[in-house]
Design an enzyme around this catalytic site. Structure first.
Site, PDB file in Angstrom:
ATOM      1  N   HIS A  95      31.833  -1.433 -21.460  1.00 22.67           N
ATOM      2  CA  HIS A  95      30.986  -0.890 -22.637  1.00 22.67           C
ATOM      3  C   HIS A  95      31.189   0.326 -23.148  1.00 22.67           C
ATOM      4  CE1 HIS A  95      28.348   0.330 -19.253  1.00 22.67           C
ATOM      5  NE2 HIS A  95      27.839   0.884 -20.165  1.00 22.67           N
ATOM      6  N   ASP A  97      28.430   3.090 -24.503  1.00 20.98           N
ATOM      7  CA  ASP A  97      27.095   3.200 -24.606  1.00 20.98           C
ATOM      8  C   ASP A  97      26.400   3.090 -26.110  1.00 20.98           C
ATOM      9  OD1 ASP A  97      26.999   3.544 -21.954  1.00 20.98           O
ATOM     10  OD2 ASP A  97      26.781   5.724 -21.950  1.00 20.98           O
ATOM     11  N   ARG A 266      20.975   9.652 -16.356  1.00 28.08           N
ATOM     12  CA  ARG A 266      21.974   9.768 -17.530  1.00 28.08           C
ATOM     13  C   ARG A 266      21.321  10.024 -18.993  1.00 28.08           C
ATOM     14  NH1 ARG A 266      24.047   4.320 -20.355  1.00 28.08           N
ATOM     15  NH2 ARG A 266      22.492   4.537 -21.667  1.00 28.08           N
TER      16      ARG A 266
HETATM   17  C1  SIN Z   1      26.357   3.615 -17.442  1.00 27.70           C
HETATM   18  O1  SIN Z   1      27.214   2.587 -17.655  1.00 27.70           O
HETATM   19  O2  SIN Z   1      26.356   4.350 -18.216  1.00 27.70           O
HETATM   20  C2  SIN Z   1      26.429   3.650 -16.017  1.00 27.70           C
HETATM   21  C3  SIN Z   1      27.512   3.681 -15.024  1.00 27.70           C
HETATM   22  C4  SIN Z   1      27.371   3.434 -13.676  1.00 27.70           C
HETATM   23  O3  SIN Z   1      26.483   3.267 -13.460  1.00 27.70           O
HETATM   24  O4  SIN Z   1      28.346   3.721 -13.008  1.00 27.70           O
END
Ligand code: SIN
Length: 277
Positions: A95, A97, A266
């Site tokens: 994906h 974001d 994040r």
């Molecule tokens: C994410 O998709 O932003 C996180 C990726 C991950 O957990 O490695």
């Protein structure tokens, strides 16, 4: 600052900087490297959640609070991606974001807090490389197309729950975010480069094609994005940071660590309306 490219298409390791304490000159060099390499990796960064947010603000305005991802109590724009015993990760999808927003996300910054001893890597792929791998005829055919993106993939995931009236909480929240349309081939606002802007988690269909045609085209692009030569894989250690350009990449969390503790913070930065190439 040392910037070492990790593959021809994507990824660089940056050493010799403290992200919580960057001067403007260092930030300019870092920003150029972020555009050139699409994803930058750092080790041993000590950053409080406030410093993480302040650093992210140097890239632009932060995204609003995510509609259902868990976040820190005091810093709501810091999403917590966490696995703990008894709460393994949900199914992982390639994906980009927040493409379900009409103004999608420009960049994301992950900061590792806790990592399994082995496993739990993240893989990124270059969607610019996917574009460059297409023939001129294929490129021309894609340029006029748009695709519909929507926030549908989290229903039934670990972020979901059943509300008092027996409905999916995520499905209810998702009604506040109607599907959006984006160009299939986007002109990157800063580099001017074309990039293929679809992803298997949030892209529902290519507009104006039959279901079957849309599925065939999307699957072809997704398969191309899975070519190892367009990818870079990163193994996390506590304190590691990844910063990536969401317009020119997709990423995939490798869920090979069961329910061993893993925790990442994040922060995401808002982009601008997308223009077709
Ligand atoms: C994410 O998709 O932003 C996180 C990726 C991950 O957990 O490695």
């Amino acid at each position: 600052m040392n910037i070492t490219p990790l593959s021809p298409h994507i990824g660089a390791l940056v050493e010799g900087v403290e992200l919580a304490d960057l001067n403007d000159g260092e930030f300019d060099v870092l920003y150029r490297a972020y555009l050139d390499h699409k994803v930058l990796f750092f080790h041993n960064q000590s950053m409080t959640p406030e410093q993480h947010m302040s650093f992210a603000k140097r890239f632009g305005q932060l995204e609003p609070v995510h509609p259902f991802f868990p976040h820190l109590e005091e810093q709501e724009q810091v999403v917590v991606i966490e696995t703990s015993p008894g709460s393994p990760p949900s199914k992982s999808y390639w994906h980009t974001d927040l493409t379900w927003q009409s103004i999608p996300c420009r960049c994301s910054i992950l900061h590792a807090q806790l990592c399994p001893e082995a496993g739990g890597d993240t893989i990124w792929t270059s969607m610019e490389a996917v574009w460059l791998s297409l023939t001129p005829n294929e490129q021309n055919a894609l340029r006029r197309l748009t695709a519909t993106h929507a926030l549908h993939a989290f229903e039934g995931s670990r972020y979901d729950s059943v509300t008092e009236d027996g409905q999916s909480r995520v499905a209810k929240i998702s009604t506040q975010y109607p599907p959006v349309t984006h160009p299939l081939i986007v002109r990157h606002p800063e580099t001017g480069n074309p990039t293929v802007y679809v992803n298997e988690q949030f892209t529902r269909e290519v507009d104006g094609l039959s279901n079957e045609e849309s599925e065939v085209l999307l699957n072809k692009l997704y398969q191309r994005a899975r070519l190892p030569e367009f990818q870079i894989r990163f193994s996390w250690q506590p304190g590691a940071v990844a910063i990536w350009d969401n317009l020119s990449t997709q990423h995939f969390a490798v869920t090979d660590y069961g329910d061993k503790p893993r925790r990442l913070h994040r922060v995401t930065v808002r982009g601008e309306e997308l223009k077709s190439y």
